[in-house]
Design a protein around this motif. Structure first.
Motif, PDB file in Angstrom:
ATOM      1  N   GLY A   1      50.739  75.881 118.833  1.00 41.68           N
ATOM      2  CA  GLY A   1      51.776  76.285 117.905  1.00 41.68           C
ATOM      3  C   GLY A   1      51.362  76.172 116.460  1.00 41.68           C
ATOM      4  N   ARG A   2      52.343  76.391 115.590  1.00 37.66           N
ATOM      5  CA  ARG A   2      52.148  76.303 114.146  1.00 37.66           C
ATOM      6  C   ARG A   2      52.873  75.042 113.658  1.00 37.66           C
ATOM      7  N   PHE A   3      52.161  74.232 112.891  1.00 33.76           N
ATOM      8  CA  PHE A   3      52.621  72.912 112.479  1.00 33.76           C
ATOM      9  C   PHE A   3      52.724  72.795 110.963  1.00 33.76           C
ATOM     10  N   SER A   4      53.542  71.857 110.517  1.00 33.78           N
ATOM     11  CA  SER A   4      53.556  71.385 109.143  1.00 33.78           C
ATOM     12  C   SER A   4      54.061  69.943 109.176  1.00 33.78           C
ATOM     13  N   ILE A   5      53.738  69.188 108.138  1.00 37.76           N
ATOM     14  CA  ILE A   5      54.216  67.814 108.014  1.00 37.76           C
ATOM     15  C   ILE A   5      55.073  67.752 106.753  1.00 37.76           C
ATOM     16  N   VAL A   6      56.282  67.218 106.899  1.00 42.06           N
ATOM     17  CA  VAL A   6      57.202  67.147 105.763  1.00 42.06           C
ATOM     18  C   VAL A   6      57.710  65.715 105.575  1.00 42.06           C
ATOM     19  N   ARG A   7      58.148  65.458 104.343  1.00 46.97           N
ATOM     20  CA  ARG A   7      58.821  64.196 104.024  1.00 46.97           C
ATOM     21  C   ARG A   7      60.244  64.557 103.618  1.00 46.97           C
ATOM     22  N   ASP A   8      61.224  63.907 104.222  1.00 48.11           N
ATOM     23  CA  ASP A   8      62.608  64.234 103.891  1.00 48.11           C
ATOM     24  C   ASP A   8      63.030  63.539 102.595  1.00 48.11           C
ATOM     25  N   ARG A   9      64.260  63.725 102.188  1.00 47.91           N
ATOM     26  CA  ARG A   9      64.698  63.200 100.890  1.00 47.91           C
ATOM     27  C   ARG A   9      64.770  61.683 100.822  1.00 47.91           C
ATOM     28  N   VAL A  10      64.773  60.988 101.963  1.00 48.02           N
ATOM     29  CA  VAL A  10      64.779  59.520 101.934  1.00 48.02           C
ATOM     30  C   VAL A  10      63.390  58.933 102.155  1.00 48.02           C
ATOM     31  N   GLY A  11      62.390  59.807 102.338  1.00 42.26           N
ATOM     32  CA  GLY A  11      61.014  59.348 102.467  1.00 42.26           C
ATOM     33  C   GLY A  11      60.453  59.319 103.869  1.00 42.26           C
ATOM     34  N   ALA A  12      61.265  59.653 104.874  1.00 40.54           N
ATOM     35  CA  ALA A  12      60.772  59.670 106.253  1.00 40.54           C
ATOM     36  C   ALA A  12      59.872  60.892 106.467  1.00 40.54           C
ATOM     37  N   VAL A  13      58.791  60.691 107.200  1.00 43.29           N
ATOM     38  CA  VAL A  13      57.821  61.747 107.463  1.00 43.29           C
ATOM     39  C   VAL A  13      57.941  62.181 108.916  1.00 43.29           C
ATOM     40  N   VAL A  14      57.911  63.501 109.130  1.00 38.14           N
ATOM     41  CA  VAL A  14      58.031  64.066 110.473  1.00 38.14           C
ATOM     42  C   VAL A  14      57.232  65.374 110.525  1.00 38.14           C
ATOM     43  N   GLY A  15      56.808  65.743 111.717  1.00 37.98           N
ATOM     44  CA  GLY A  15      56.145  67.021 111.906  1.00 37.98           C
ATOM     45  C   GLY A  15      57.150  68.072 112.355  1.00 37.98           C
ATOM     46  N   TRP A  16      56.937  69.288 111.921  1.00 30.19           N
ATOM     47  CA  TRP A  16      57.687  70.445 112.421  1.00 30.19           C
ATOM     48  C   TRP A  16      56.708  71.333 113.157  1.00 30.19           C
ATOM     49  N   ILE A  17      57.148  71.894 114.270  1.00 35.16           N
ATOM     50  CA  ILE A  17      56.302  72.782 115.059  1.00 35.16           C
ATOM     51  C   ILE A  17      57.110  73.995 115.523  1.00 35.16           C
ATOM     52  N   THR A  18      56.486  75.158 115.372  1.00 34.78           N
ATOM     53  CA  THR A  18      56.967  76.346 116.064  1.00 34.78           C
ATOM     54  C   THR A  18      55.997  76.523 117.231  1.00 34.78           C
ATOM     55  N   PRO A  19      56.433  76.144 118.430  1.00 38.10           N
ATOM     56  CA  PRO A  19      55.510  76.196 119.565  1.00 38.10           C
ATOM     57  C   PRO A  19      55.036  77.620 119.862  1.00 38.10           C
ATOM     58  N   ALA A  20      53.799  77.712 120.348  1.00 35.31           N
ATOM     59  CA  ALA A  20      53.268  79.003 120.776  1.00 35.31           C
ATOM     60  C   ALA A  20      54.093  79.495 121.957  1.00 35.31           C
ATOM     61  N   PRO A  21      54.223  80.807 122.075  1.00 27.42           N
ATOM     62  CA  PRO A  21      54.968  81.341 123.220  1.00 27.42           C
ATOM     63  C   PRO A  21      54.354  80.877 124.538  1.00 27.42           C
ATOM     64  N   SER A  22      55.205  80.589 125.514  1.00 28.88           N
ATOM     65  CA  SER A  22      54.719  80.205 126.845  1.00 28.88           C
ATOM     66  C   SER A  22      54.059  81.390 127.500  1.00 28.88           C
ATOM     67  N   GLU A  23      53.016  81.089 128.251  1.00 30.35           N
ATOM     68  CA  GLU A  23      52.293  82.186 128.925  1.00 30.35           C
ATOM     69  C   GLU A  23      52.977  82.588 130.193  1.00 30.35           C
TER      70      GLU A  23
END
Length: 130
Positions: free
Chosen positions: A108-130
């Motif tokens: 998939g396609r990933f990014s890492i973000v920090r929210d407004r309170v400082g917590a860090v999390v990854g976001w993913i748009t998973p690749a389509p299932s085969e």
């Protein structure tokens, strides 16, 4: 991989300095087995398997990654419908983009973000299932 639903936690990953010790612990305590996949920048990505199903990943932290002061930790990824589109609202929402979007073929396609309170999390748009 788990079913993909926008806004739901999709994947958990142990980021560790010692993959062998960590995987040994979870094999002993939870009965996990492992599949290893070579990564482009060296080393393997370890997929944790429970009853033949993938349940988590293990990522090797190495010197030179800019994570020298980061302890071993579990890291979560939330599925989003379109990483690039969702990132457009991060700064307006008071957050920050820590890692620009990148693709992992077949995953998939990933990014890492920090929210407004400082917590860090990854976001993913998973690749389509085969």
């Amino acid at each position: 991989m788990p079913e993909t639903r926008h806004g739901h936690f999709h994947w958990n990953e142990l980021n560790t300095w010692n993959v062998e010790e960590a995987s040994g612990f979870y094999a002993t305590t939870l009965g996990w087995d492992y599949e290893r996949f070579p990564m482009a920048d060296g080393g393997d990505y370890v997929v944790c398997m429970s009853a033949g199903e993938p349940v988590a990943g293990i990522f090797q932290i190495r010197a030179g990654m800019g994570l020298d002061d980061v302890p071993d930790h579990w890291f979560a990824y939330i599925a989003v419908d379109d990483v690039d589109a969702r990132l457009e609202g991060v700064e307006a929402g008071g957050g920050a983009i820590l890692r620009e979007p990148f693709d992992v073929p077949g995953v998939g396609r990933f990014s890492i973000v920090r929210d407004r309170v400082g917590a860090v999390v990854g976001w993913i748009t998973p690749a389509p299932s085969e």
